[in-house]
Design a protein around this motif. Structure first.
Motif, PDB file in Angstrom:
ATOM      1  N   ASN A 164       0.823  -1.056  -0.017  1.00  0.00           N
ATOM      2  CA  ASN A 164      -0.029  -0.028  -0.054  1.00  0.00           C
ATOM      3  C   ASN A 164       1.054   1.239   0.091  1.00  0.00           C
ATOM      4  OD1 ASN A 164       0.467   1.024   2.885  1.00  0.00           O
ATOM      5  ND2 ASN A 164      -0.175  -1.194   3.061  1.00  0.00           N
ATOM      6  N   LYS A 165       0.249   2.416  -0.268  1.00  0.00           N
ATOM      7  CA  LYS A 165       0.951   3.565  -0.589  1.00  0.00           C
ATOM      8  C   LYS A 165       1.843   4.359   1.016  1.00  0.00           C
ATOM      9  CE  LYS A 165      -2.041   5.750  -4.170  1.00  0.00           C
ATOM     10  NZ  LYS A 165      -2.823   6.677  -4.355  1.00  0.00           N
ATOM     11  N   SER A 166       1.455   3.652   1.888  1.00  0.00           N
ATOM     12  CA  SER A 166       2.246   4.125   3.184  1.00  0.00           C
ATOM     13  C   SER A 166       3.134   3.284   3.571  1.00  0.00           C
ATOM     14  CB  SER A 166       1.064   3.890   4.437  1.00  0.00           C
ATOM     15  OG  SER A 166       0.785   2.653   4.473  1.00  0.00           O
ATOM     16  N   MET A 167       3.664   2.456   2.615  1.00  0.00           N
ATOM     17  CA  MET A 167       4.661   1.423   2.744  1.00  0.00           C
ATOM     18  C   MET A 167       5.919   2.117   2.230  1.00  0.00           C
ATOM     19  SD  MET A 167       3.496  -2.456   2.630  1.00  0.00           S
ATOM     20  CE  MET A 167       2.477  -3.302   3.625  1.00  0.00           C
ATOM     21  N   CYS A 168       7.037   1.974   2.870  1.00  0.00           N
ATOM     22  CA  CYS A 168       8.421   2.061   2.024  1.00  0.00           C
ATOM     23  C   CYS A 168       9.326   0.752   1.988  1.00  0.00           C
ATOM     24  CB  CYS A 168       9.254   3.324   2.848  1.00  0.00           C
ATOM     25  SG  CYS A 168      10.843   3.690   1.704  1.00  0.00           S
ATOM     26  N   VAL A 169       9.596   0.449   0.711  1.00  0.00           N
ATOM     27  CA  VAL A 169      10.322  -0.941   0.624  1.00  0.00           C
ATOM     28  C   VAL A 169      11.955  -0.855   0.365  1.00  0.00           C
ATOM     29  CG1 VAL A 169      10.557  -2.884  -1.043  1.00  0.00           C
ATOM     30  CG2 VAL A 169       8.129  -2.073  -0.259  1.00  0.00           C
ATOM     31  N   LEU A 170      12.527  -1.301   1.152  1.00  0.00           N
ATOM     32  CA  LEU A 170      13.935  -1.259   1.184  1.00  0.00           C
ATOM     33  C   LEU A 170      14.723  -2.547   0.686  1.00  0.00           C
ATOM     34  CD1 LEU A 170      14.741   0.652   4.359  1.00  0.00           C
ATOM     35  CD2 LEU A 170      13.902   1.655   2.203  1.00  0.00           C
ATOM     36  N   VAL A 171      15.696  -2.460  -0.222  1.00  0.00           N
ATOM     37  CA  VAL A 171      16.038  -3.709  -0.825  1.00  0.00           C
ATOM     38  C   VAL A 171      17.736  -3.527  -1.328  1.00  0.00           C
ATOM     39  CG1 VAL A 171      16.127  -5.708  -2.623  1.00  0.00           C
ATOM     40  CG2 VAL A 171      13.947  -4.524  -1.822  1.00  0.00           C
TER      41      VAL A 171
END
Length: 202
Positions: free
Chosen positions: A46-53
């Motif tokens: 969802n838009k409130s997440m931030c994905v780090l990889v």
């Protein structure tokens, strides 16, 4: 952002990122296994997440990760990835599949905190996706087949399409990644092959 989702299987880099995030009132959800990470994100993005990889640690799951980034772009999920130094075309590829910010591993300490502060802003005020040519899912699949060692003829048979169509896709890929010479094309394939085998999960 309501949650930060982190995938970095390498212990030292994961510890560094967790240290940079801890104490900043940001809920962190770390994963060590990329297959479950990818599955969980696909089902709950969802838009409130931030994905780090940490891309240098994904190993054989690199292709699936690229597909995930394209999915997250469509979902307008904020994404940050970091790569080993000197992977110029890998950086371009990540931006072409929709990653907001691509950092280098050696600069994480200096860059990640500032990047996350910007990402915490509302979507309209946050970092916008860079204006780079997109790479379509078909083009991405073709690029991955080339990087796996298949020839254009092999790919045409595999895809059940005309030989010239494969070259048309290759041309579009080169335009998206600003590839202008045969040597640059080979560099792209080498970077993908290297990153896919740089780290193997046990």
């Amino acid at each position: 952002m309501s949650q930060i989702l982190l995938y970095e299987p390498r212990v030292l880099l994961r510890s560094l990122v967790q240290h940079l995030i801890d104490g900043k009132s940001r809920p962190l959800w770390p994963h060590q296994i990329s297959t479950s990470y990818i599955t969980d994100i696909r089902s709950s993005a969802n838009k409130s997440m931030c994905v780090l990889v940490g891309v240098g640690g994904v190993g054989q799951n690199f292709a699936e990760l690229l597909r995930l980034f394209r999915h997250l772009k469509m979902m307008k999920v904020k994404t940050v990835a970091w790569v080993p130094a000197d992977y110029l075309y890998l950086t371009k590829l990540l931006r072409a599949v929709g990653v907001n910010e691509v950092l280098t591993e050696g600069n994480l300490t200096n860059e990640l905190t500032a990047t996350l502060q910007k990402m915490a802003a509302p979507w309209d005020a946050a970092i916008k996706r860079r204006r780079v040519p997109d790479i379509s899912q078909t083009e991405l699949d073709i690029l991955l087949l080339f990087s796996a060692g298949l020839s254009a003829k092999d790919i045409s048979v595999h895809r059940g399409c005309c030989y010239k169509t494969v070259f048309s896709w290759k041309h579009n890929i080169c335009m998206s990644l600003d590839i202008k010479t045969p040597d640059q094309w080979l560099t792209v394939l080498a970077e993908i092959a290297q990153i896919s085998t740089l780290y193997q999960q046990r």
